[in-house]
Enzyme design. Sequence first.
Site, PDB file in Angstrom:
ATOM      1  N   GLU A 345       0.868  -1.239  -0.061  1.00  0.00           N
ATOM      2  CA  GLU A 345       0.023  -0.045   0.071  1.00  0.00           C
ATOM      3  C   GLU A 345       0.871   1.221   0.018  1.00  0.00           C
ATOM      4  O   GLU A 345       0.679   2.318   0.488  1.00  0.00           O
ATOM      5  CB  GLU A 345      -1.094   0.129   1.068  1.00  0.00           C
ATOM      6  CG  GLU A 345      -1.796  -1.150   0.997  1.00  0.00           C
ATOM      7  CD  GLU A 345      -3.009  -1.355   2.191  1.00  0.00           C
ATOM      8  OE1 GLU A 345      -2.753  -0.690   3.192  1.00  0.00           O
ATOM      9  OE2 GLU A 345      -3.869  -2.195   2.257  1.00  0.00           O
ATOM     10  N   GLU A 448      -6.249  -9.918  -2.920  1.00  0.00           N
ATOM     11  CA  GLU A 448      -6.993 -10.054  -1.526  1.00  0.00           C
ATOM     12  C   GLU A 448      -8.723  -9.876  -1.918  1.00  0.00           C
ATOM     13  O   GLU A 448      -9.271  -9.057  -1.112  1.00  0.00           O
ATOM     14  CB  GLU A 448      -6.573  -9.045  -0.661  1.00  0.00           C
ATOM     15  CG  GLU A 448      -5.039  -9.087  -0.441  1.00  0.00           C
ATOM     16  CD  GLU A 448      -4.423  -7.958   0.502  1.00  0.00           C
ATOM     17  OE1 GLU A 448      -5.436  -7.197   1.112  1.00  0.00           O
ATOM     18  OE2 GLU A 448      -3.333  -7.479   0.482  1.00  0.00           O
TER      19      GLU A 448
END
Length: 575
Positions: A345, A448
């Site tokens: 991220e 994910e």
Amino acid sequence: MKIEENTILLLLLFSPLLSGLVVDALPYDYSATLECLENPHKPQYSGGIVVNPELDDGLKGWTVFGDAKIEHRASKGGNTFVVARHRHESHDSFSQKFQLEKGMFYTFSAWLQVSQGNAKVAAMFKTPSGFEHAGWVVAESGCWSMLKGGLVVNASGPSHLYFESNNTLVEIWADSISLKPFTEKQWRSHQHQSIDKNRKSSVKLIAMDDKGNPLANATFSIKQQRPNFPFGCAMNKNILTNTGYQNWFMSRFRVTTFGNAMKWYSTEPYRGREDYSVPDAMLQFASRNNIRVRGHNIFWDDPEFQPQWVKSLSSNDLWFAVNKRMNSIVPRYAGKVIAWDVVNENLHFHFFESKLGPNASAIFFNDVHRLDPGAMLFLNDYNTIEQGGDVASSPARYLQKFLQIRAGGYRGPIAIGLESHFSTPNIPYMRAAIDKLASTGLPIWLTEVDIQGPNQATFLDQVLREGNSHPSINGIIVWAAWSPEGCYHMCLTDNNFRNLPTGDVVDRLIREWSHSGLSAGTTDSNGHFKTRLFHGDYEVTITHPNMVNSSVTRKFKVAPIKKSQQKSLHVKVSA
């Protein structure tokens, strides 16, 4: 005559040609670009339902939205476009009215430019049920940028397309605007066509004896041993002690990501006290059961998810801790994982960049590649395909981060991880965003996948089908590691490992995307047998009425190819 001490020559001919399925819709246009070009491309689908998409007929079809002034212009080269100027509010622009229908899938594209500098410009639709975001792009002056997106609407009725930018000082220019509707059936046909083209190959098996004579009536029984497309699920430490969890998982998946076990806050919660016992045991379990593992993650750029002791380190101490972490986890698992999420991220967050400088990610990528040169290294972030309004992780920002890492000297493999944490999916936007990322040529995984909120099974089915069918998606991980206290956002089973509706979706798709049973057939008079197979590893058993031995079994692989190939297996048949 019995075949004794002879050799049956089995030729396998692989071809990527389609199986002849009929598509009742205009094919989907997967093309996109992240480049800013001197001239815009022609509108996709010739503009679809847009009136005057190339502005060849003045301002026909276009009206003012808000308080802007609009005009028709032409470049020196003769290219015509529409301009919104004297803008006072973000939504002041030009507009076109459409009748949009609930249940339709709309793909949208336009080429945009601004009069000075650069500015984020979004395509919006004012619908009977509210405002829908179709996509956005950072438009520049002096060149044309492609906005590609899409939408569905919650209610049928008249809708107005307009463009908005918070920078009211710039003029918005637009050209080659396209809005193309597809029915759900047509959208599914695109998916089926893409899967058939990109995930399968035609296979011709030719059986001959050692003299080159065709063997008619030879029977082939073909069983898939392992699919080529990686489709897996996250796991956690509960799998080490729960046989029900083990059996459920192993009967379905051959690739995984550990939810938390490898993260820094798990392996070194206190400074200098490392504990890899859990990820070691999980990796041993995966290895014993032929399950490939993605390494997740080495670093996480979100300040909230640092080990508590890391947050207050000085720059020098942080460099020391980072190097120790790097040289601890990567060599430990080098060659044992297929990939690493290097700096998780790092589009949304900048903990390490703020402490160590703007090239921190590039340095990390270089070091990981040096320590584990065989692993694919991923950027991994969220909201790139989940929703269209997040500036931080847009396809363009992915490209910027990629170029920044390359500028930092990293030349090794790099891939795009799309976390895919959805609530209500906008499937046309999802496809368009992947199209834009695909223009980089980088491998892409959905890393994910889960659904938060209601209608989990329905939305999970939509997202997984869209992901698997896109020609540029190379793998999918569902984010549903089981825990007796509940999963992150979405479980696939109850605590007795009975499937929930989401688990039924996964099982159904596993069956659809693989050959779970036997494919059998008999050769014709020329010794030929034709079929079409998903890419993967196979075992074929050959029998013939004149064979002394009852059968012979051999292995072969069907892999993605661009041109027809020919492979041969020599099968020795003993008396």
